[in-house]
Design an enzyme around this catalytic site. Structure first.
Site, mmCIF file in Angstrom:
data_model
loop_
_atom_site.group_PDB
_atom_site.id
_atom_site.type_symbol
_atom_site.label_atom_id
_atom_site.label_comp_id
_atom_site.label_asym_id
_atom_site.label_seq_id
_atom_site.Cartn_x
_atom_site.Cartn_y
_atom_site.Cartn_z
ATOM 1 N N ASN A 90 6.711 -37.099 -10.924
ATOM 2 C CA ASN A 90 7.697 -36.999 -12.013
ATOM 3 C C ASN A 90 8.006 -35.551 -12.426
ATOM 4 O OD1 ASN A 90 5.127 -36.870 -13.153
ATOM 5 N ND2 ASN A 90 5.785 -37.794 -15.071
ATOM 6 N N CYS A 122 5.045 -38.824 -18.617
ATOM 7 C CA CYS A 122 3.835 -39.502 -19.122
ATOM 8 C C CYS A 122 3.896 -39.569 -20.638
ATOM 9 C CB CYS A 122 2.595 -38.748 -18.663
ATOM 10 S SG CYS A 122 2.694 -36.982 -18.984
ATOM 11 N N GLU A 128 -5.574 -37.013 -15.726
ATOM 12 C CA GLU A 128 -4.435 -36.991 -16.660
ATOM 13 C C GLU A 128 -3.599 -38.210 -16.304
ATOM 14 O OE1 GLU A 128 -4.303 -34.858 -19.030
ATOM 15 O OE2 GLU A 128 -5.734 -33.346 -18.342
HETATM 16 P P1 NAD Z 1 0.055 -42.594 -8.578
HETATM 17 O O1 NAD Z 1 -1.275 -42.846 -9.188
HETATM 18 O O2 NAD Z 1 0.695 -43.684 -7.826
HETATM 19 O O3 NAD Z 1 -0.026 -41.369 -7.555
HETATM 20 C C1 NAD Z 1 -0.422 -40.087 -7.959
HETATM 21 C C2 NAD Z 1 -0.977 -39.333 -6.772
HETATM 22 O O4 NAD Z 1 -2.162 -39.969 -6.326
HETATM 23 C C3 NAD Z 1 -0.044 -39.282 -5.571
HETATM 24 O O5 NAD Z 1 -0.114 -37.995 -5.008
HETATM 25 C C4 NAD Z 1 -0.632 -40.314 -4.632
HETATM 26 O O6 NAD Z 1 -0.370 -40.078 -3.271
HETATM 27 C C5 NAD Z 1 -2.108 -40.160 -4.918
HETATM 28 N N1 NAD Z 1 -2.929 -41.337 -4.588
HETATM 29 C C6 NAD Z 1 -2.546 -42.629 -4.485
HETATM 30 N N2 NAD Z 1 -3.616 -43.404 -4.186
HETATM 31 C C7 NAD Z 1 -4.687 -42.588 -4.105
HETATM 32 C C8 NAD Z 1 -6.076 -42.791 -3.852
HETATM 33 N N3 NAD Z 1 -6.587 -44.017 -3.624
HETATM 34 N N4 NAD Z 1 -6.900 -41.722 -3.874
HETATM 35 C C9 NAD Z 1 -6.416 -40.495 -4.137
HETATM 36 N N5 NAD Z 1 -5.113 -40.231 -4.380
HETATM 37 C C10 NAD Z 1 -4.257 -41.269 -4.355
HETATM 38 O O7 NAD Z 1 0.979 -42.072 -9.762
HETATM 39 P P2 NAD Z 1 2.521 -41.689 -9.681
HETATM 40 O O8 NAD Z 1 3.321 -42.945 -9.619
HETATM 41 O O9 NAD Z 1 2.736 -40.649 -8.667
HETATM 42 O O10 NAD Z 1 2.746 -40.983 -11.099
HETATM 43 C C11 NAD Z 1 3.145 -41.660 -12.252
HETATM 44 C C12 NAD Z 1 1.979 -41.792 -13.195
HETATM 45 O O11 NAD Z 1 1.449 -40.511 -13.499
HETATM 46 C C13 NAD Z 1 2.381 -42.392 -14.527
HETATM 47 O O12 NAD Z 1 1.397 -43.315 -14.924
HETATM 48 C C14 NAD Z 1 2.382 -41.193 -15.456
HETATM 49 O O13 NAD Z 1 2.179 -41.502 -16.813
HETATM 50 C C15 NAD Z 1 1.256 -40.387 -14.910
HETATM 51 N N6 NAD Z 1 1.353 -38.997 -15.326
HETATM 52 C C16 NAD Z 1 0.444 -38.512 -16.221
HETATM 53 C C17 NAD Z 1 0.554 -37.209 -16.676
HETATM 54 C C18 NAD Z 1 -0.423 -36.636 -17.674
HETATM 55 O O14 NAD Z 1 -0.423 -35.429 -17.830
HETATM 56 N N7 NAD Z 1 -1.226 -37.413 -18.354
HETATM 57 C C19 NAD Z 1 1.586 -36.408 -16.212
HETATM 58 C C20 NAD Z 1 2.492 -36.935 -15.304
HETATM 59 C C21 NAD Z 1 2.366 -38.228 -14.857
#
Ligand code: NAD
Length: 510
Positions: free
Chosen positions: A148, A278, A244
């Site tokens: 995002n 987020c 996060e």
């Molecule tokens: P996601 O969890 O699907 O993926 C995030 C990352 O993790 C990607 O790079 C993905 O390839 C990797 N990943 C997936 N499976 C994995 C595994 N088993 N082991 C290790 N890595 C793995 O999340 P997304 O859809 O990319 O992002 C959206 C989410 O992120 C939303 O829930 C949003 O709220 C959150 N977010 C949080 C913050 C914060 O600062 N708190 C900031 C931005 C986004």
């Protein structure tokens, strides 16, 4: 060719095809790193890291500041790429990605030496003893990031990790791998030594391989679901981690809210980045005395927002970033409507546009039985709940498993602070939304299911170091009074000493 999403096609050559979600046009292909590739990168980072850690803060800062200059020189191209890969307006790429990163680079390049300076002190009871705490790099750290904010989130962490003296392995999201590679390119162009920052493109399996590899700490930003898996793997190895995660952020609108600013804040908080932040406003609680007028103006202004991606015109709302997001948003709105919610505006995919565009949507008559009030929607949807008073708003805001950000809107700052103190969230902002994620000095962290550990600020920088404590005698003695031999007299003396030190005080005893 196997298609798991219209946007990510894993070809027989194990590569990701990156698609522009606003136009559905292919914009590039990148390799998927296997676990062998990941392990190779870890070894390379391990070999390069000691020389990097041996540099002074000023020497490390020179690379960061050089990368910042290059970023500012190349910002148009970088914004264009971010806009293409995420589907966000170029203005947002500038304000929420490039500018915050320049700010973070400046701040941590200039301040890390001070923020990580050794601490020295004399102990209060053991007056002949001194201590020093130093803050040393972990070694090799992994960063796994979402799509995002594909530039600002990972680059901020890369900068903190590097300034602390670590080698960094970055696994960008499979939806935004080209932006991830651009981060590596910037630092390479700044002359960063080989192996100190490596970008490992790939999918979840590549991320899992990184968490499993011989790294020293993992920094994850993403969904609760993946965060939980990472915490489980890290726990098995007793490897420290920072998570996060997602949010369901509440906006509390008091009767004395600054009206126009609050309406504008609600719109930007709910719809910027197409609601895919987020810290997006995902639940709005407005007190009944102003609710009718407030909702009317929010709806009127939402209808005026322009959706689409047009480089010249700079529209307000871009596309959702992938098919999964479009599915979730559609499901949440349909579920709410089926359970009695009313759509005051929006509520549909925009079929006339080629990409994943969804109308900015305002819902009322929502309640906690609906997914849109319980789960992270991550789309341009603003559910509004009318409450009796501030107390009811606080109670409702706290009825969530998430606790990332919240906001309170009132002209009375003291009232705002009192409400903020009662809201369960890592950060509560008075009369503003989201923006502290773009500030270097403010900490960013969630409570409850929104996360664990901190990023940004001196607290976030300290996540990238481990403490080393050294303790020594100022006046060495032959023995310590609590060492052998023990005796009844020694027991009585220490009993007295405990009272003198911790009950009566020395003066009273004398
Ligand atoms: P996601 O969890 O699907 O993926 C995030 C990352 O993790 C990607 O790079 C993905 O390839 C990797 N990943 C997936 N499976 C994995 C595994 N088993 N082991 C290790 N890595 C793995 O999340 P997304 O859809 O990319 O992002 C959206 C989410 O992120 C939303 O829930 C949003 O709220 C959150 N977010 C949080 C913050 C914060 O600062 N708190 C900031 C931005 C986004």
């Amino acid at each position: 060719m196997e298609a798991t999403d219209t946007q990510i096609l894993r070809t027989a050559r194990r590569e990701i095809v990156s698609i522009n979600p606003a136009t559905m046009a292919e914009i590039g292909r990148v390799p998927i790193f296997s676990s062998d590739d990941v392990n190779h990168a870890v070894n390379k980072a391990r070999a390069a890291q000691p020389a990097w850690a041996a540099l002074t803060f000023a020497e490390r800062a020179r690379y960061i500041l050089k990368a910042k200059d290059l970023l500012l020189d190349r910002q148009d191209g970088i914004c264009e790429l971010i806009s293409q890969e995420v589907g966000k307006p170029a203005v947002e790429a500038m304000t929420s990605e490039v500018l915050p990163v320049a700010n973070l680079m400046d701040y941590f390049a200039r301040k890390s030496a001070k923020l990580l300076r050794d601490e020295r002190f004399t102990l209060s009871v053991f007056r002949n003893k001194k201590s020093r705490i130093s803050f040393n790099p972990f070694g090799v750290v992994g960063i796994i990031s979402p799509w995002n904010y594909p530039f600002s989130i990972p680059t901020g962490e890369v900068v903190m990790g590097l300034m602390a003296g670590n080698a960094v392995l970055l696994k960008p999201s499979e939806f935004t791998p080209l932006v991830g590679l651009k981060i590596g390119e910037l630092f390479r162009a700044a002359g960063l030594p080989d192996g100190i920052l490596q970008v490992l493109t790939g999918d979840g399996a590549t991320g899992a391989a990184l968490v499993d590899a011989a790294i020293n700490k993992i920094f994850f930003t993403g969904s609760v679901r993946t965060g939980r898996k990472i915490a489980e793997t890290a726990a098995r190895r007793l490897m420290p981690f920072v998570l996060e995660l997602g949010g369901k952020d509440a906006m509390i609108v008091c009767a004395d809210a600054p009206f126009e600013r609050t309406v504008n804040g609600a719109l930007w908080g709910a719809f910027s980045n197409c609601g895919q932040a987020c810290a997006s406003v995902e639940r709005l609680y407005v007190v009944e005395s102003i609710a009718e007028k407030f909702i009317n103006v929010v709806v009127e202004k939402t209808k005026m927002l322009r959706v689409g991606i047009d480089g010249k015109e700079q529209k307000d709302i871009g596309s959702l970033t992938n098919a999964n997001q479009l599915r979730i948003v559609t499901e949440h709105v349909n579920d709410a409507v089926a359970k009695g919610a009313r759509v005051l505006t929006g509520g549909r995919r925009i079929e006339s546009l080629p990409g994943y565009f969804y109308e900015p949507t305002v819902l009322v008559d929502v309640n906690d039985s609906m997914r849109v009030m319980q789960e992270e929607t991550f789309g341009p949807v603003l559910p509004i709940v009318v409450v009796k008073d501030d107390a009811e708003a606080i109670g409702e805001a706290n009825r969530s498993k998430f606790g990332l950000l919240a906001s309170v809107w009132t002209k009375d700052t003291n009232r705002g602070k009192q409400i903020a103190a009662q809201v369960q969230a890592g950060t509560v902002i008075i009369n503003d939304v989201i923006y502290t994620h773009g500030a270097a000095e403010t900490p960013w962290f969630g409570v409850k299911e929104s996360g664990f550990g901190v990023t940004h600020s001196k607290h976030g920088l300290r996540e990238f170091v481990q403490m080393k404590h050294i303790n020594w005698d100022v006046l060495p003695m032959k023995t310590n009074p609590w060492w052998y031999p023990y005796s009844e007299k020694k027991r009585r003396d220490f009993k007295l000493l405990a009272k003198v030190l911790h009950k009566w005080g020395l003066k009273k005893w004398i």
